[in-house]
Write an enzyme that holds these catalytic residues in place. Sequence first.
Site, PDB file in Angstrom:
ATOM      1  N   ASN A 278       0.873  -1.171   0.000  1.00  0.00           N
ATOM      2  CA  ASN A 278       0.000   0.000   0.000  1.00  0.00           C
ATOM      3  C   ASN A 278       0.911   1.222   0.000  1.00  0.00           C
ATOM      4  OD1 ASN A 278      -1.829   2.027   0.485  1.00  0.00           O
ATOM      5  ND2 ASN A 278      -2.300   1.406   2.596  1.00  0.00           N
TER       6      ASN A 278
ATOM      7  N   LYS B  85       0.177   4.256  -0.384  1.00  0.00           N
ATOM      8  CA  LYS B  85      -0.443   5.479   0.163  1.00  0.00           C
ATOM      9  C   LYS B  85      -0.147   6.659  -0.771  1.00  0.00           C
ATOM     10  CE  LYS B  85      -0.178   3.428   4.671  1.00  0.00           C
ATOM     11  NZ  LYS B  85      -0.177   3.582   6.115  1.00  0.00           N
TER      12      LYS B  85
ATOM     13  N   HIS C 205      -9.669   1.613   4.487  1.00  0.00           N
ATOM     14  CA  HIS C 205      -8.432   1.768   5.248  1.00  0.00           C
ATOM     15  C   HIS C 205      -8.691   2.755   6.395  1.00  0.00           C
ATOM     16  CE1 HIS C 205      -4.348   2.889   6.299  1.00  0.00           C
ATOM     17  NE2 HIS C 205      -3.963   1.770   5.707  1.00  0.00           N
TER      18      HIS C 205
ATOM     19  N   GLU D  29      -7.068   5.131   7.457  1.00  0.00           N
ATOM     20  CA  GLU D  29      -6.800   6.537   7.109  1.00  0.00           C
ATOM     21  C   GLU D  29      -8.000   7.139   6.377  1.00  0.00           C
ATOM     22  OE1 GLU D  29      -2.989   5.796   5.272  1.00  0.00           O
ATOM     23  OE2 GLU D  29      -2.230   5.237   7.250  1.00  0.00           O
TER      24      GLU D  29
ATOM     25  N   GLU E 247      -5.824  -4.383  10.477  1.00  0.00           N
ATOM     26  CA  GLU E 247      -4.734  -3.432  10.695  1.00  0.00           C
ATOM     27  C   GLU E 247      -5.018  -2.620  11.948  1.00  0.00           C
ATOM     28  OE1 GLU E 247      -2.619  -2.419   6.735  1.00  0.00           O
ATOM     29  OE2 GLU E 247      -4.353  -1.125   6.918  1.00  0.00           O
TER      30      GLU E 247
ATOM     31  N   GLY F 137       2.385   2.331  10.664  1.00  0.00           N
ATOM     32  CA  GLY F 137       3.403   3.367  10.499  1.00  0.00           C
ATOM     33  C   GLY F 137       4.114   3.767  11.784  1.00  0.00           C
TER      34      GLY F 137
ATOM     35  N   SER G 142       3.087  -2.010  10.338  1.00  0.00           N
ATOM     36  CA  SER G 142       4.530  -2.097  10.546  1.00  0.00           C
ATOM     37  C   SER G 142       5.126  -3.466  10.209  1.00  0.00           C
ATOM     38  CB  SER G 142       4.891  -1.697  11.985  1.00  0.00           C
ATOM     39  OG  SER G 142       4.527  -0.358  12.225  1.00  0.00           O
TER      40      SER G 142
HETATM   41  P1  PGA Z   1       2.645   0.337   7.541  1.00  0.00           P
HETATM   42  O1  PGA Z   1       1.194   0.637   6.885  1.00  0.00           O
HETATM   43  O2  PGA Z   1       3.102  -0.975   6.994  1.00  0.00           O
HETATM   44  O3  PGA Z   1       3.509   1.492   7.090  1.00  0.00           O
HETATM   45  O4  PGA Z   1       2.452   0.290   9.004  1.00  0.00           O
HETATM   46  C1  PGA Z   1       0.277  -0.397   6.706  1.00  0.00           C
HETATM   47  C2  PGA Z   1      -0.997   0.139   6.105  1.00  0.00           C
HETATM   48  O5  PGA Z   1      -1.446   1.222   6.505  1.00  0.00           O
HETATM   49  O6  PGA Z   1      -1.593  -0.503   5.232  1.00  0.00           O
END
Ligand code: PGA
Length: 259
Positions: free
Chosen positions: A11, A13, A97, A99, A171, A177, A217
């Site tokens: 992903n 982003k 997601h 976000e 998640e 992140g 992560s």
């Molecule tokens: P990350 O993000 O691996 O940077 O923690 C995962 C995601 O938001 O899909």
Amino acid sequence: MARRKPVIAGNWKMNKTQRDAADFVAALPDHTRREDSVEMILCAPFTALSTLQTLLKDTQVQLGAQNMYHEPSGAYTGEISADMLRAVGCQYVVLGHSERREIFQENDVLVNLKLKATLSNGMNPILCIGESLQEREAGQFEEKLLNQVELGLAGINMSPSLAERILIAYEPIWAIGTGKTCDESEANRILGLLRHKLTQLYGVDRAQQMRLLYGGSVKPSTIESQIQQSDIDGALVGGASLEAESFAALVSGCKAFGN
Ligand code: PGA
């Protein structure tokens, strides 16, 4: 039952121009391009999709988007339809997601509309669910996760082919992140609860068929212990999917568990 095929979904982003995306593909090792024991997906920004469609054509890497609007066309300034994504070679769409849910106020009803539109346009959804740290500490967050699955999939008549196509990614928001990975046995416990819920909703065969991912992560150094867990079938990866070398290492980490 055959082992479910592992999935590594990157992903990206809001990262990478067309040029950056092309550099990424150029740096992907040959063995990764050809890998067929792991399902590989890159969910890129809309502006990089067309470039990636061309560059990934002769590879096993599939293309995904990170969002979509459920209406087929019309006066929805700034939105992208399923048809448009399909036409640019997308096979997958990340939906719900955290976000999107937190920053853009997407709710379960909207996510469900998007999921149905994704399926009816021949693409495969990656339905994301997750709890915040506050929700986890307050307890009863499992109920929220099970609700997100049930509402996200509302109205879906789960055939064997849909069970193949729909991916669910757990998640935990506090692990995204942050470098704080959710312990693999805890992630496995949650995915086990989800699979139990899917069994209640659709029966054991469909629930066993469906692939459940962990995200938050994930790194090349964590993937092997994660993919070894009985209910973790793959990972949705943000930061560690941005470099070709790291993406390739994630794929390699799952290879031993592929079929
Ligand atoms: P990350 O993000 O691996 O940077 O923690 C995962 C995601 O938001 O899909």
